[in-house]
Design an enzyme around this catalytic site. Structure first.
Site, mmCIF file in Angstrom:
data_model
loop_
_atom_site.group_PDB
_atom_site.id
_atom_site.type_symbol
_atom_site.label_atom_id
_atom_site.label_comp_id
_atom_site.label_asym_id
_atom_site.label_seq_id
_atom_site.Cartn_x
_atom_site.Cartn_y
_atom_site.Cartn_z
ATOM 1 N N CYS A 71 10.132 5.602 34.477
ATOM 2 C CA CYS A 71 8.664 5.844 34.393
ATOM 3 C C CYS A 71 8.576 5.936 32.944
ATOM 4 O O CYS A 71 9.769 6.237 32.402
ATOM 5 C CB CYS A 71 8.928 7.039 35.052
ATOM 6 S SG CYS A 71 8.626 6.808 37.199
ATOM 7 N N ARG A 94 13.177 6.294 45.283
ATOM 8 C CA ARG A 94 13.838 7.332 46.176
ATOM 9 C C ARG A 94 14.181 7.731 47.450
ATOM 10 O O ARG A 94 14.901 7.273 48.079
ATOM 11 C CB ARG A 94 14.647 8.646 45.125
ATOM 12 C CG ARG A 94 14.703 7.490 43.768
ATOM 13 C CD ARG A 94 15.787 8.709 43.363
ATOM 14 N NE ARG A 94 15.715 7.945 42.055
ATOM 15 C CZ ARG A 94 14.699 9.244 40.657
ATOM 16 N NH1 ARG A 94 14.066 9.557 40.622
ATOM 17 N NH2 ARG A 94 15.669 8.430 39.350
ATOM 18 N N TYR A 105 -1.177 -6.765 44.430
ATOM 19 C CA TYR A 105 -2.023 -5.945 43.374
ATOM 20 C C TYR A 105 -2.472 -5.022 44.681
ATOM 21 O O TYR A 105 -3.378 -5.999 44.808
ATOM 22 C CB TYR A 105 -2.183 -6.881 42.460
ATOM 23 C CG TYR A 105 -1.921 -7.444 41.446
ATOM 24 C CD1 TYR A 105 -1.529 -5.693 40.269
ATOM 25 C CD2 TYR A 105 -0.871 -8.079 41.695
ATOM 26 C CE1 TYR A 105 -0.799 -6.393 39.271
ATOM 27 C CE2 TYR A 105 -0.180 -8.360 40.312
ATOM 28 C CZ TYR A 105 0.295 -7.755 39.345
ATOM 29 O OH TYR A 105 0.544 -8.202 38.342
ATOM 30 N N ARG A 140 2.167 0.786 37.954
ATOM 31 C CA ARG A 140 1.852 -0.808 37.741
ATOM 32 C C ARG A 140 4.072 -0.452 38.091
ATOM 33 O O ARG A 140 5.025 0.397 37.399
ATOM 34 C CB ARG A 140 2.044 -1.370 36.328
ATOM 35 C CG ARG A 140 0.126 -1.770 36.341
ATOM 36 C CD ARG A 140 0.004 -2.174 34.611
ATOM 37 N NE ARG A 140 -0.803 -2.364 34.844
ATOM 38 C CZ ARG A 140 -1.848 -1.411 34.019
ATOM 39 N NH1 ARG A 140 -2.238 -0.272 34.030
ATOM 40 N NH2 ARG A 140 -3.094 -2.068 33.805
ATOM 41 N N ARG A 188 -4.579 -8.397 37.886
ATOM 42 C CA ARG A 188 -4.043 -9.906 37.533
ATOM 43 C C ARG A 188 -5.214 -11.150 38.384
ATOM 44 O O ARG A 188 -4.355 -11.849 38.964
ATOM 45 C CB ARG A 188 -2.462 -10.316 37.955
ATOM 46 C CG ARG A 188 -1.494 -9.723 37.334
ATOM 47 C CD ARG A 188 -2.065 -9.730 35.466
ATOM 48 N NE ARG A 188 -1.107 -11.510 35.496
ATOM 49 C CZ ARG A 188 -0.337 -11.919 35.019
ATOM 50 N NH1 ARG A 188 1.160 -11.179 35.098
ATOM 51 N NH2 ARG A 188 0.235 -13.307 35.415
ATOM 52 N N GLU A 211 2.351 4.412 30.367
ATOM 53 C CA GLU A 211 1.409 2.869 30.711
ATOM 54 C C GLU A 211 0.123 3.349 28.888
ATOM 55 O O GLU A 211 0.112 4.726 28.682
ATOM 56 C CB GLU A 211 -0.309 2.437 31.597
ATOM 57 C CG GLU A 211 -0.190 1.402 31.695
ATOM 58 C CD GLU A 211 0.393 -0.027 31.485
ATOM 59 O OE1 GLU A 211 0.011 -0.941 30.848
ATOM 60 O OE2 GLU A 211 1.345 0.063 32.602
ATOM 61 N N ARG A 248 6.342 -8.525 39.770
ATOM 62 C CA ARG A 248 5.383 -7.111 39.107
ATOM 63 C C ARG A 248 4.442 -6.897 40.853
ATOM 64 O O ARG A 248 3.971 -7.471 41.320
ATOM 65 C CB ARG A 248 4.471 -8.689 38.424
ATOM 66 C CG ARG A 248 5.497 -8.261 36.322
ATOM 67 C CD ARG A 248 5.269 -6.917 36.341
ATOM 68 N NE ARG A 248 4.167 -6.074 36.163
ATOM 69 C CZ ARG A 248 3.285 -5.617 35.506
ATOM 70 N NH1 ARG A 248 2.888 -6.516 34.385
ATOM 71 N NH2 ARG A 248 2.496 -4.841 35.691
#
Length: 120
Positions: A74, A63, A107, A89, A115, A77, A7
């Site tokens: 994609c 890409r 992050y 994210r 997080r 959220e 993540r």
């Protein structure tokens, strides 16, 4: 080889194609480098973006750094009250023999506090 998930998240200061390219490419590159992952290990990458980002697909930025042969998608959220704004994210799916605990989630910028349960 096991299938693993990695993540990461970042934020943009403004919604421009240049800002999206810079921040997504920085995030994806840092995720790969911090975990010693080669592009051949990637299975797929899921990007989500908050509702306030419209200038460029995050996958387009990925890409452009050589991930054109990796399946990328994609999505939006969830629009949660008080959620982090201008946020992208990432969930990378990859093949690796290491245990989940060996990976370092990344992050950056305004997403650093998303997080706080993960070690820095």
């Amino acid at each position: 080889m096991a299938l693993r998930g990695l993540r990461g998240a970042t934020t943009l200061d403004e919604d421009t194609p240049e800002a999206m390219r810079e921040r997504v490419q920085e995030l994806v590159s840092r995720m790969l480098a911090a975990n010693g992952i080669g592009k051949e290990q990637l299975v797929s990458i899921l990007f989500t973006a908050t509702d306030d980002l419209h200038s460029l697909f995050p996958a387009t930025a990925a890409r452009e750094i050589g991930l054109g042969d990796v399946p990328l998608i994609c999505a939006r959220e969830l629009d949660i009250v008080g959620g982090t704004q201008r946020c992208v994210r990432v969930l990378m799916h990859l093949e690796d023999e290491r245990p989940r605990s060996a990976f370092h989630h990344v992050y950056l910028h305004g997403a650093v506090g998303l997080r706080d349960d993960l070690p820095a």
